[in-house]
Design an enzyme around this catalytic site. Sequence first.
Site, short mmCIF file in Angstrom:
data_model
loop_
_atom_site.label_atom_id
_atom_site.label_comp_id
_atom_site.label_asym_id
_atom_site.label_seq_id
_atom_site.Cartn_x
_atom_site.Cartn_y
_atom_site.Cartn_z
N ARG A 236 0.86 -1.19 0.00
CA ARG A 236 0.00 0.00 0.00
C ARG A 236 0.90 1.23 0.00
O ARG A 236 1.95 1.24 0.65
CB ARG A 236 -0.91 0.03 1.24
CG ARG A 236 -2.10 -0.89 1.19
CD ARG A 236 -3.16 -0.45 0.18
NE ARG A 236 -4.30 -1.36 0.14
CZ ARG A 236 -4.43 -2.38 -0.71
NH1 ARG A 236 -3.47 -2.64 -1.58
NH2 ARG A 236 -5.51 -3.13 -0.69
N GLU A 265 -2.64 7.75 -4.58
CA GLU A 265 -3.06 7.15 -5.85
C GLU A 265 -4.56 7.32 -6.12
O GLU A 265 -5.00 7.24 -7.27
CB GLU A 265 -2.71 5.66 -5.89
CG GLU A 265 -3.52 4.78 -4.94
CD GLU A 265 -3.18 3.30 -5.07
OE1 GLU A 265 -1.99 2.96 -5.06
OE2 GLU A 265 -4.12 2.50 -5.19
N HIS A 297 -1.17 0.25 -9.76
CA HIS A 297 -1.94 -0.71 -8.96
C HIS A 297 -2.51 -1.82 -9.84
O HIS A 297 -3.72 -2.06 -9.87
CB HIS A 297 -3.06 0.00 -8.19
CG HIS A 297 -3.41 -0.71 -6.91
ND1 HIS A 297 -3.64 -0.06 -5.73
CD2 HIS A 297 -3.55 -2.03 -6.63
CE1 HIS A 297 -3.92 -0.95 -4.79
NE2 HIS A 297 -3.87 -2.15 -5.32
#
Length: 332
Positions: A236, A265, A297
Amino acid sequence: MDVAVFSTKGYDRQFLDEANVRAGTPHTLRYIEARLTAQSAMLARDAPAICAFVNDVLDRPVLQELAGGNTRMIALRSAGYNNVDLNAAAEFGMVVGRVPAYSPVSVAEHTVGLILALSRKIHKAYVRVREGNFALDGLLGFDLKGRTVGIVGTGKIGVAVAGILSGFGCRILAHDPAPPPELAMIGAEPCPLEQLFRESDIISLHCPLTAATYHLIDEAALEQMKKGVMLINTGRGALVDTRALIDGLKFGRVGYLGLDVYEEEGDLFFENHSDRILHDDVFARLLTFPNVLITGHQAFFTVEALSAIASTTMANLTAFEREGRPLHPVGP
Ligand code: NAI
Protein backbone atom coordinates in the site's frame (compact mmCIF):
# COMPACT_ATOMS: atom_id res chain seq x y z
CA MET A 1 -30.31 -8.92 -3.25
CA ASP A 2 -29.78 -5.39 -4.58
CA VAL A 3 -26.07 -4.51 -4.54
CA ALA A 4 -24.60 -1.08 -5.41
CA VAL A 5 -21.20 -1.78 -6.98
CA PHE A 6 -18.88 1.24 -6.87
CA SER A 7 -15.74 1.99 -8.95
CA THR A 8 -16.75 -0.41 -11.70
CA LYS A 9 -14.93 -0.76 -15.00
CA GLY A 10 -15.86 -2.98 -17.95
CA TYR A 11 -13.61 -5.75 -16.67
CA ASP A 12 -15.26 -5.69 -13.22
CA ARG A 13 -18.68 -6.07 -14.81
CA GLN A 14 -17.56 -8.95 -16.98
CA PHE A 15 -16.11 -11.00 -14.13
CA LEU A 16 -18.83 -10.10 -11.58
CA ASP A 17 -21.63 -10.93 -14.06
CA GLU A 18 -20.06 -14.28 -14.86
CA ALA A 19 -19.61 -15.13 -11.17
CA ASN A 20 -23.16 -14.03 -10.42
CA VAL A 21 -24.54 -16.46 -12.99
CA ARG A 22 -22.17 -19.23 -11.85
CA ALA A 23 -23.29 -18.80 -8.22
CA GLY A 24 -26.88 -19.62 -9.23
CA THR A 25 -28.49 -17.12 -6.84
CA PRO A 26 -28.18 -14.00 -8.95
CA HIS A 27 -27.95 -10.72 -7.09
CA THR A 28 -29.08 -7.52 -8.76
CA LEU A 29 -25.79 -5.75 -9.38
CA ARG A 30 -26.24 -2.03 -9.81
CA TYR A 31 -23.04 -0.84 -11.45
CA ILE A 32 -21.80 2.64 -10.56
CA GLU A 33 -18.69 4.00 -12.31
CA ALA A 34 -17.97 6.63 -9.66
CA ARG A 35 -15.70 6.03 -6.71
CA LEU A 36 -17.50 5.80 -3.39
CA THR A 37 -17.17 9.16 -1.62
CA ALA A 38 -19.34 11.32 0.63
CA GLN A 39 -20.91 12.72 -2.57
CA SER A 40 -21.61 9.42 -4.34
CA ALA A 41 -22.72 7.40 -1.29
CA MET A 42 -26.34 8.45 -1.84
CA LEU A 43 -26.37 6.42 -5.08
CA ALA A 44 -26.52 3.29 -2.91
CA ARG A 45 -29.78 4.27 -1.25
CA ASP A 46 -31.91 1.22 -0.29
CA ALA A 47 -29.29 -1.27 -1.45
CA PRO A 48 -28.80 -3.73 1.47
CA ALA A 49 -25.22 -4.27 0.31
CA ILE A 50 -22.57 -2.27 -1.47
CA CYS A 51 -19.43 -3.53 -3.16
CA ALA A 52 -16.26 -1.41 -3.05
CA PHE A 53 -12.65 -1.42 -4.25
CA VAL A 54 -9.31 -0.21 -2.90
CA ASN A 55 -9.66 3.53 -3.50
CA ASP A 56 -13.27 3.83 -2.39
CA VAL A 57 -13.59 5.88 0.77
CA LEU A 58 -15.34 4.12 3.63
CA ASP A 59 -14.75 6.57 6.45
CA ARG A 60 -17.23 7.48 9.18
CA PRO A 61 -19.27 10.09 7.21
CA VAL A 62 -19.59 7.79 4.19
CA LEU A 63 -20.59 4.83 6.37
CA GLN A 64 -23.13 6.99 8.18
CA GLU A 65 -24.67 8.03 4.84
CA LEU A 66 -24.74 4.40 3.68
CA ALA A 67 -26.32 3.24 6.96
CA GLY A 68 -28.92 6.01 6.63
CA GLY A 69 -29.76 4.57 3.20
CA ASN A 70 -30.33 1.10 4.75
CA THR A 71 -27.07 -0.50 3.65
CA ARG A 72 -26.00 -3.23 6.07
CA MET A 73 -23.15 -4.93 4.27
CA ILE A 74 -19.89 -3.84 2.66
CA ALA A 75 -18.39 -6.37 0.23
CA LEU A 76 -14.79 -5.40 -0.47
CA ARG A 77 -13.33 -6.62 -3.76
CA SER A 78 -9.90 -6.54 -2.12
CA ALA A 79 -7.75 -8.24 0.50
CA GLY A 80 -6.68 -4.98 2.16
CA TYR A 81 -9.26 -3.10 4.25
CA ASN A 82 -7.26 -0.06 5.37
CA ASN A 83 -9.81 2.19 3.58
CA VAL A 84 -12.63 1.14 5.93
CA ASP A 85 -13.32 2.60 9.39
CA LEU A 86 -14.19 -0.77 10.90
CA ASN A 87 -15.17 0.71 14.28
CA ALA A 88 -17.66 3.06 12.65
CA ALA A 89 -19.04 0.22 10.49
CA ALA A 90 -19.65 -1.91 13.60
CA GLU A 91 -21.23 1.06 15.38
CA PHE A 92 -23.68 1.58 12.48
CA GLY A 93 -24.56 -2.15 12.53
CA MET A 94 -22.80 -2.94 9.26
CA VAL A 95 -20.79 -6.05 8.48
CA VAL A 96 -17.74 -6.02 6.24
CA GLY A 97 -16.52 -8.86 4.03
CA ARG A 98 -13.29 -9.06 2.04
CA VAL A 99 -11.47 -11.37 -0.35
CA PRO A 100 -8.64 -12.67 1.79
CA ALA A 101 -6.56 -14.54 -0.81
CA TYR A 102 -7.69 -14.29 -4.39
CA SER A 103 -4.44 -14.95 -6.15
CA PRO A 104 -1.35 -14.17 -4.10
CA VAL A 105 0.73 -15.45 -7.00
CA SER A 106 -0.58 -12.64 -9.27
CA VAL A 107 0.82 -9.97 -6.95
CA ALA A 108 3.98 -11.97 -6.27
CA GLU A 109 4.75 -12.45 -9.97
CA HIS A 110 4.21 -8.74 -10.67
CA THR A 111 6.55 -7.92 -7.79
CA VAL A 112 9.26 -10.12 -9.28
CA GLY A 113 8.52 -8.53 -12.67
CA LEU A 114 9.32 -5.11 -11.21
CA ILE A 115 12.52 -6.44 -9.63
CA LEU A 116 13.72 -7.99 -12.89
CA ALA A 117 12.77 -4.97 -14.99
CA LEU A 118 14.78 -2.72 -12.66
CA SER A 119 17.76 -5.03 -12.17
CA ARG A 120 18.15 -5.46 -15.95
CA LYS A 121 16.82 -1.98 -16.90
CA ILE A 122 14.25 -3.54 -19.23
CA HIS A 123 12.02 -0.43 -19.01
CA LYS A 124 14.86 1.65 -20.51
CA ALA A 125 15.88 -0.97 -23.06
CA TYR A 126 12.29 -1.22 -24.36
CA VAL A 127 12.24 2.47 -25.25
CA ARG A 128 15.78 2.51 -26.69
CA VAL A 129 15.25 -0.40 -29.07
CA ARG A 130 12.02 1.12 -30.39
CA GLU A 131 14.02 4.24 -31.25
CA GLY A 132 16.71 2.26 -33.04
CA ASN A 133 19.22 2.79 -30.23
CA PHE A 134 21.03 -0.47 -29.55
CA ALA A 135 23.82 0.97 -27.38
CA LEU A 136 24.33 -0.82 -24.07
CA ASP A 137 25.84 2.05 -22.04
CA GLY A 138 23.66 2.73 -19.04
CA LEU A 139 21.94 -0.67 -19.19
CA LEU A 140 24.41 -2.56 -17.00
CA GLY A 141 22.44 -4.88 -14.73
CA PHE A 142 23.14 -7.27 -11.87
CA ASP A 143 22.34 -10.91 -11.15
CA LEU A 144 19.70 -11.77 -8.58
CA LYS A 145 21.50 -15.02 -7.71
CA GLY A 146 23.38 -14.58 -4.44
CA ARG A 147 21.66 -11.28 -3.56
CA THR A 148 19.90 -10.80 -0.23
CA VAL A 149 16.19 -9.99 -0.46
CA GLY A 150 14.32 -8.68 2.58
CA ILE A 151 10.59 -9.37 2.65
CA VAL A 152 8.55 -7.30 5.09
CA GLY A 153 5.30 -9.16 5.78
CA THR A 154 5.33 -12.84 4.96
CA GLY A 155 1.64 -13.58 4.60
CA LYS A 156 0.29 -15.17 1.45
CA ILE A 157 1.90 -12.72 -1.00
CA GLY A 158 5.21 -12.34 0.87
CA VAL A 159 5.66 -16.11 1.05
CA ALA A 160 4.93 -16.44 -2.67
CA VAL A 161 7.55 -13.77 -3.47
CA ALA A 162 10.04 -15.51 -1.14
CA GLY A 163 9.38 -18.84 -2.88
CA ILE A 164 9.99 -17.44 -6.38
CA LEU A 165 13.13 -15.56 -5.37
CA SER A 166 14.61 -18.48 -3.47
CA GLY A 167 14.30 -20.29 -6.83
CA PHE A 168 16.50 -17.52 -8.30
CA GLY A 169 19.17 -18.38 -5.70
CA CYS A 170 18.58 -15.36 -3.47
CA ARG A 171 19.12 -15.35 0.29
CA ILE A 172 15.77 -14.45 1.83
CA LEU A 173 15.40 -12.44 5.04
CA ALA A 174 11.86 -12.23 6.40
CA HIS A 175 10.32 -9.90 8.93
CA ASP A 176 6.83 -10.61 10.25
CA PRO A 177 5.39 -10.51 13.80
CA ALA A 178 3.72 -13.86 13.02
CA PRO A 179 6.04 -15.71 10.62
CA PRO A 180 4.33 -18.69 8.94
CA PRO A 181 5.84 -22.21 9.02
CA GLU A 182 6.31 -22.27 5.20
CA LEU A 183 9.25 -19.87 5.60
CA ALA A 184 11.51 -22.63 6.92
CA MET A 185 10.73 -24.83 3.90
CA ILE A 186 11.78 -22.03 1.56
CA GLY A 187 14.95 -21.52 3.59
CA ALA A 188 13.99 -17.92 4.51
CA GLU A 189 15.57 -16.48 7.65
CA PRO A 190 13.21 -14.66 10.05
CA CYS A 191 14.91 -11.55 11.42
CA PRO A 192 14.27 -8.19 13.09
CA LEU A 193 13.46 -5.25 10.82
CA GLU A 194 16.77 -3.51 11.58
CA GLN A 195 18.78 -6.52 10.36
CA LEU A 196 16.62 -6.77 7.24
CA PHE A 197 17.22 -3.07 6.47
CA ARG A 198 20.96 -3.44 7.10
CA GLU A 199 21.65 -6.57 5.08
CA SER A 200 19.21 -6.53 2.13
CA ASP A 201 20.11 -5.61 -1.44
CA ILE A 202 16.42 -5.65 -2.34
CA ILE A 203 13.55 -4.88 0.06
CA SER A 204 9.94 -5.71 -0.83
CA LEU A 205 6.91 -4.67 1.23
CA HIS A 206 4.00 -7.09 1.72
CA CYS A 207 2.54 -6.15 5.10
CA PRO A 208 -0.90 -4.53 5.48
CA LEU A 209 -1.23 -0.78 5.98
CA THR A 210 -2.09 -0.18 9.63
CA ALA A 211 -1.31 2.53 12.18
CA ALA A 212 1.84 0.56 13.02
CA THR A 213 3.05 0.25 9.42
CA TYR A 214 2.17 3.78 8.21
CA HIS A 215 5.41 5.28 6.78
CA LEU A 216 7.33 2.17 7.85
CA ILE A 217 9.90 3.28 5.29
CA ASP A 218 10.81 6.82 6.31
CA GLU A 219 14.04 8.80 6.40
CA ALA A 220 15.31 6.94 9.49
CA ALA A 221 14.60 3.55 7.89
CA LEU A 222 16.31 4.57 4.63
CA GLU A 223 19.42 5.62 6.56
CA GLN A 224 19.77 2.07 7.89
CA MET A 225 19.71 0.52 4.41
CA LYS A 226 22.60 -0.35 2.09
CA LYS A 227 23.52 2.47 -0.27
CA GLY A 228 21.90 1.76 -3.63
CA VAL A 229 19.22 -0.55 -2.20
CA MET A 230 16.33 -1.62 -4.45
CA LEU A 231 12.98 -0.88 -2.85
CA ILE A 232 9.75 -2.46 -4.08
CA ASN A 233 6.27 -1.58 -2.84
CA THR A 234 3.29 -3.53 -4.12
CA GLY A 235 1.58 -3.37 -0.69
CA ARG A 236 0.00 0.00 0.00
CA GLY A 237 1.31 3.47 -0.87
CA ALA A 238 1.40 4.87 2.65
CA LEU A 239 3.80 2.15 3.83
CA VAL A 240 6.45 4.54 2.53
CA ASP A 241 7.00 8.23 3.05
CA THR A 242 7.24 9.31 -0.60
CA ARG A 243 9.07 12.57 0.12
CA ALA A 244 11.76 10.68 2.05
CA LEU A 245 12.02 8.31 -0.92
CA ILE A 246 12.58 11.21 -3.29
CA ASP A 247 15.44 12.45 -1.11
CA GLY A 248 16.80 8.89 -0.97
CA LEU A 249 16.72 8.74 -4.78
CA LYS A 250 18.30 12.18 -5.19
CA PHE A 251 21.26 11.31 -3.00
CA GLY A 252 21.72 7.71 -4.18
CA ARG A 253 20.65 5.95 -0.98
CA VAL A 254 17.88 4.31 -3.03
CA GLY A 255 19.36 2.85 -6.21
CA TYR A 256 16.18 1.41 -7.70
CA LEU A 257 12.52 1.94 -6.91
CA GLY A 258 9.58 -0.17 -8.09
CA LEU A 259 6.08 0.93 -7.09
CA ASP A 260 2.66 -0.47 -7.87
CA VAL A 261 1.00 1.67 -5.21
CA TYR A 262 1.29 5.32 -4.22
CA GLU A 263 0.17 7.28 -1.17
CA GLU A 264 -2.07 9.63 -3.17
CA GLU A 265 -3.06 7.15 -5.85
CA GLY A 266 -6.79 7.68 -5.22
CA ASP A 267 -6.79 10.77 -7.46
CA LEU A 268 -4.74 9.15 -10.22
CA PHE A 269 -4.86 5.41 -10.60
CA PHE A 270 -7.40 3.37 -12.58
CA GLU A 271 -8.25 6.38 -14.82
CA ASN A 272 -6.82 7.77 -18.07
CA HIS A 273 -5.32 11.18 -17.27
CA SER A 274 -3.18 11.38 -20.41
CA ASP A 275 -4.89 14.52 -21.73
CA ARG A 276 -4.73 16.39 -18.42
CA ILE A 277 -2.08 18.34 -16.54
CA LEU A 278 -0.59 16.37 -13.66
CA HIS A 279 -1.16 18.36 -10.47
CA ASP A 280 0.67 16.01 -8.10
CA ASP A 281 4.21 17.43 -7.92
CA VAL A 282 5.50 14.59 -5.75
CA PHE A 283 4.37 11.97 -8.26
CA ALA A 284 5.74 14.10 -11.11
CA ARG A 285 9.14 14.22 -9.38
CA LEU A 286 9.15 10.43 -9.00
CA LEU A 287 8.62 10.10 -12.75
CA THR A 288 11.81 12.08 -13.48
CA PHE A 289 14.14 9.40 -12.09
CA PRO A 290 15.48 6.88 -14.61
CA ASN A 291 15.75 4.22 -11.90
CA VAL A 292 12.07 4.39 -10.90
CA LEU A 293 9.45 2.10 -12.40
CA ILE A 294 5.81 2.67 -11.51
CA THR A 295 2.74 0.65 -12.42
CA GLY A 296 -0.75 1.85 -11.52
CA HIS A 297 -1.94 -0.71 -8.96
CA GLN A 298 -2.06 -3.55 -11.47
CA ALA A 299 -0.29 -6.29 -9.52
CA PHE A 300 -3.63 -8.00 -8.86
CA PHE A 301 -4.83 -7.59 -12.45
CA THR A 302 -4.84 -11.10 -13.91
CA VAL A 303 -7.62 -13.31 -15.25
CA GLU A 304 -7.10 -15.68 -12.35
CA ALA A 305 -7.31 -12.96 -9.71
CA LEU A 306 -10.35 -11.16 -11.16
CA SER A 307 -12.19 -14.44 -11.46
CA ALA A 308 -11.38 -15.37 -7.83
CA ILE A 309 -12.28 -11.87 -6.56
CA ALA A 310 -15.68 -12.08 -8.29
CA SER A 311 -16.46 -15.59 -6.98
CA THR A 312 -15.53 -14.77 -3.39
CA THR A 313 -17.45 -11.49 -3.55
CA MET A 314 -20.58 -13.40 -4.63
CA ALA A 315 -20.01 -15.92 -1.82
CA ASN A 316 -19.70 -13.05 0.70
CA LEU A 317 -22.93 -11.46 -0.58
CA THR A 318 -24.87 -14.73 -0.59
CA ALA A 319 -23.69 -15.66 2.91
CA PHE A 320 -24.80 -12.23 4.14
CA GLU A 321 -28.21 -12.60 2.46
CA ARG A 322 -28.75 -16.06 4.01
CA GLU A 323 -27.01 -15.85 7.38
CA GLY A 324 -26.52 -12.15 8.05
CA ARG A 325 -22.72 -12.29 7.83
CA PRO A 326 -20.23 -12.55 4.96
CA LEU A 327 -18.17 -15.67 4.39
CA HIS A 328 -14.95 -13.76 5.05
CA PRO A 329 -15.80 -11.10 7.62
CA VAL A 330 -13.40 -8.49 8.88
CA GLY A 331 -14.08 -6.66 12.13
CA PRO A 332 -12.53 -3.95 14.30
P1 NAI B 1 -1.76 -11.46 4.53
O1 NAI B 1 -2.76 -11.04 5.55
O2 NAI B 1 -1.76 -12.90 4.08
O3 NAI B 1 -0.27 -11.16 5.05
C1 NAI B 1 0.12 -9.98 5.68
C2 NAI B 1 1.28 -10.33 6.60
O4 NAI B 1 1.81 -9.12 7.10
C3 NAI B 1 0.87 -11.19 7.79
O5 NAI B 1 1.70 -12.35 7.86
C4 NAI B 1 1.09 -10.26 8.98
O6 NAI B 1 1.52 -10.96 10.15
C5 NAI B 1 2.19 -9.36 8.44
N1 NAI B 1 2.34 -8.12 9.18
C6 NAI B 1 1.42 -7.42 9.88
N2 NAI B 1 1.98 -6.33 10.45
C7 NAI B 1 3.29 -6.36 10.11
C8 NAI B 1 4.42 -5.53 10.40
N3 NAI B 1 4.29 -4.44 11.19
N4 NAI B 1 5.62 -5.85 9.87
C9 NAI B 1 5.76 -6.95 9.09
N5 NAI B 1 4.75 -7.78 8.80
C10 NAI B 1 3.53 -7.49 9.29
O7 NAI B 1 -1.93 -10.47 3.31
P2 NAI B 1 -1.52 -10.70 1.78
O8 NAI B 1 -2.66 -11.33 1.05
O9 NAI B 1 -0.18 -11.32 1.71
O10 NAI B 1 -1.44 -9.18 1.28
C11 NAI B 1 -0.50 -8.27 1.81
C12 NAI B 1 -0.86 -6.86 1.39
O11 NAI B 1 -0.66 -6.72 -0.01
C13 NAI B 1 -2.35 -6.47 1.61
O12 NAI B 1 -2.57 -6.00 2.93
C14 NAI B 1 -2.56 -5.41 0.58
O13 NAI B 1 -2.33 -4.15 1.19
C15 NAI B 1 -1.50 -5.67 -0.48
N6 NAI B 1 -2.08 -6.09 -1.77
C16 NAI B 1 -1.73 -5.38 -2.90
C17 NAI B 1 -2.26 -5.74 -4.14
C18 NAI B 1 -1.89 -5.03 -5.41
O14 NAI B 1 -2.55 -5.22 -6.45
N7 NAI B 1 -0.86 -4.20 -5.44
C19 NAI B 1 -3.24 -6.83 -4.26
C20 NAI B 1 -3.48 -7.55 -3.02
C21 NAI B 1 -2.93 -7.15 -1.83
